[in-house]
Design a protein around this motif. Structure first.
Motif, PDB file in Angstrom:
ATOM      1  N   CYS A 278       0.818  -1.210   0.000  1.00 39.76           N
ATOM      2  CA  CYS A 278       0.000   0.000   0.000  1.00 39.76           C
ATOM      3  C   CYS A 278       0.852   1.260   0.000  1.00 39.76           C
ATOM      4  O   CYS A 278       2.058   1.233   0.245  1.00 39.76           O
ATOM      5  N   SER A 301      -5.801   6.222   0.852  1.00 46.72           N
ATOM      6  CA  SER A 301      -4.888   5.096   0.692  1.00 46.72           C
ATOM      7  C   SER A 301      -5.107   4.415  -0.649  1.00 46.72           C
ATOM      8  O   SER A 301      -6.169   4.535  -1.271  1.00 46.72           O
ATOM      9  N   HIS A 302      -4.095   3.708  -1.090  1.00 51.09           N
ATOM     10  CA  HIS A 302      -4.153   2.859  -2.281  1.00 51.09           C
ATOM     11  C   HIS A 302      -3.519   1.532  -1.887  1.00 51.09           C
ATOM     12  O   HIS A 302      -2.323   1.472  -1.570  1.00 51.09           O
ATOM     13  N   VAL A 303      -4.316   0.478  -1.884  1.00 49.26           N
ATOM     14  CA  VAL A 303      -3.850  -0.853  -1.482  1.00 49.26           C
ATOM     15  C   VAL A 303      -3.959  -1.780  -2.688  1.00 49.26           C
ATOM     16  O   VAL A 303      -4.950  -1.745  -3.425  1.00 49.26           O
ATOM     17  N   HIS A 320      -7.028  -3.519  -6.806  1.00 49.22           N
ATOM     18  CA  HIS A 320      -6.660  -2.212  -6.267  1.00 49.22           C
ATOM     19  C   HIS A 320      -7.808  -1.660  -5.439  1.00 49.22           C
ATOM     20  O   HIS A 320      -8.951  -1.604  -5.918  1.00 49.22           O
ATOM     21  N   ALA A 426      -6.012  -5.812   3.980  1.00 51.82           N
ATOM     22  CA  ALA A 426      -5.649  -4.521   3.387  1.00 51.82           C
ATOM     23  C   ALA A 426      -5.375  -3.494   4.481  1.00 51.82           C
ATOM     24  O   ALA A 426      -4.400  -2.722   4.398  1.00 51.82           O
ATOM     25  N   ILE A 430      -2.086  -1.084   5.711  1.00 55.38           N
ATOM     26  CA  ILE A 430      -2.180   0.346   6.009  1.00 55.38           C
ATOM     27  C   ILE A 430      -1.634   0.646   7.399  1.00 55.38           C
ATOM     28  O   ILE A 430      -0.881   1.608   7.606  1.00 55.38           O
TER      29      ILE A 430
END
Length: 486
Positions: A278, A301-303, A320, A426, A430
């Motif tokens: 992430c 956020s981008h996981v 994604h 996920a 983070i």
């Protein structure tokens, strides 16, 4: 000590039907004699206890009641202000503040439990009900921790109870239509999925308030904290903004992930990811320094999660997740004025022969370009739930009345558990992103660094652990405050 479950053979309804009351001159009169066709006598209705009965909890209970096949027998809430509307609406229901007292005093008098409390208390409340043989409906996300999700999934099978998570889109027509397109080969092999949301719409990426406040008289703050460590009360946390704090909520992923990831999870028959990485957004506390707020979920956020491919996906499937307003690039096949997803949220599934997308809950599924949606005809393979998303509630009520494994459900824990685990994995990445450590550099000075920011975490689903970054495993399972346990 585990309590013996109350099975369908010794339930309240079966007791009424099979007991010796008939010997005293009492007989169960056929329903058509009592009230005409379709009449449901009280003994055939599901008696529900609601825990967390304000807001979404109130609407959940109303949806059960409106099926005509359920009665709301008990109400439980730690906040009299939030509970007031339900108390007024279901005036015959007995009211409790502590769910443990409700279970201890009334377990013989109801059949099922609806849990609509903050995330950090879902697991203990649901487990306590299942151990007493009660069917359970739990709001999304199913649990706060990965470990809890696995244990509830196992418990549903062990105690043979009917379960459902409150992601009503799983009962909608949209996900079924998308699954039919996919299985008919319309979009080919799938190796990439994008899911996005405009959440959070509550404060995140901030420090815990320094100013404490007087606890409202109507709120039992200690009971609200439940499994979480004790902290002094602060304004603004109840009834909604707890979502942005890790001790209570699960951020945007917990709030919207079950609605938005579910279509891809269902269509592609995903289980558990084996890798996750992430990046997260930060808030600047001033023009020179980024904020460090590990107690609070990040503002964006981008996981990226990787799943083993199945069926029409020969290689890994990369999913994604994007929140905080981050979106994927608009597909070339989407017209410049056409809505991407539903505007604020969406799911895009990319195949080798085409693409398809939908909005929240799997609503408005479309092939791309959208003109294909009405041009491509595939047979209706999967039965629709009566009333679609709204039928999610009746589906659970009817299944609970029928008994364990007698009816099909859209989101039983055997499905909802792995979905929830995926979202919490996920979140694991983070949270691991903000793990702060110190080391001595070559100049002999102490340096702060973040070891979780530049790695791909490898997930061992069988053993519930990250294999290459031990520090992240502290978030797999919490320690509960005294008085609470699974």
């Amino acid at each position: 000590m585990k309590l013996k479950p109350i099975t369908s053979s010794n339930s309240r309804r079966d007791f009424i039907k099979k007991s010796g009351l008939a010997a005293t001159g009492f007989y169960i009169v056929p329903r058509h004699v009592l009230g005409g066709p379709g009449f449901i006598p009280p003994s055939d209705k599901l008696l529900i206890a609601g825990i967390g009965v304000g807001g979404k909890g109130e609407s959940d209970l109303l949806s059960f009641y409106e099926t005509g096949k359920a009665e709301i027998a008990y109400l439980c809430d730690v906040d009299d202000r939030l509970a007031a509307a339900s108390v007024k609406r279901f005036s015959k229901a007995k009211y409790y503040k502590d769910y443990r007292e409700l279970y201890d005093n009334e377990a013989k008098n109801f059949d099922a439990v609806c849990v609509s409390t903050p995330d950090h208390n879902h697991a203990v409340q649901a487990m306590g009900a299942m151990q007493r043989g009660k069917h359970v409906y739990v709001q999304k996300p199913l649990t706060h921790d990965i470990y809890e999700a696995r244990k509830l999934t196992e418990a549903a099978k062990e105690y043979r109870v009917v379960t459902q998570m409150g992601n009503q889109g799983a009962s909608g027509d949209g996900v079924r239509r998308m699954k039919e397109w996919y299985e008919a080969g319309v979009i080919g092999d799938v190796n990439e999925v994008y899911v996005w949301t405009n959440r959070p719409v509550w404060p995140q990426g901030i420090s815990w308030p320094e100013k404490t406040s007087v606890i409202p008289a109507e709120l039992d703050w200690d009971l609200w904290l439940g499994t979480a460590p004790y902290k002094d009360y602060v304004d603004g946390l109840v009834p909604f903004n707890w979502r942005g704090w890790w001790e209570y909520g699960t951020g945007a992923l917990g709030d919207m992930g079950c609605h938005l990831v579910e279509p891809a999870f269902n269509v592609l028959e995903l289980k558990y990811p084996h890798e996750v990485e992430c990046s997260v957004g930060s808030i600047y506390v001033d023009e020179f320094q980024r904020g460090y707020f590990p107690e609070s979920c990040p503002p964006s956020s981008h996981v990226i999660m990787r799943f083993a491919g199945k069926k029409k996906s020969s290689s890994d499937i990369k999913l994604h997740w994007m929140d905080g307003g981050i979106k994927p690039m608009r597909p070339d096949e989407l017209g410049s004025e056409e809505t991407f997803g539903d505007g604020g949220n969406g799911t895009l599934i990319i195949g080798t022969k085409g693409k398809m997308m939908c909005g929240t809950y799997g609503l408005n599924p479309r092939l791309l370009p959208t003109s294909r949606t009405n041009e491509v005809i595939v047979s209706e393979k999967y039965p629709r739930v009566k009333d679609g998303m709204n039928g999610h509630y009746a589906q659970w009520v009817e299944a609970a009345i029928a008994g364990y494994k007698e009816k099909t459900l859209s989101s039983p824990f055997e499905i909802a558990g792995p979905l929830t685990e995926t979202l919490l994995i996920a979140n694991l990445a983070i949270r691991g992103y903000d793990i702060q450590k110190t080391r001595t550099n070559s100049n002999g000075k102490t340096q702060i660094y973040y070891p979780g920011r530049d790695i791909k975490m490898i997930w061992d689903a069988e053993n519930l652990k990250v294999t290459n970054f031990e520090e992240a495993n502290q978030f797999v399972k919490r320690d509960y405050r005294e008085g609470y346990s699974l």
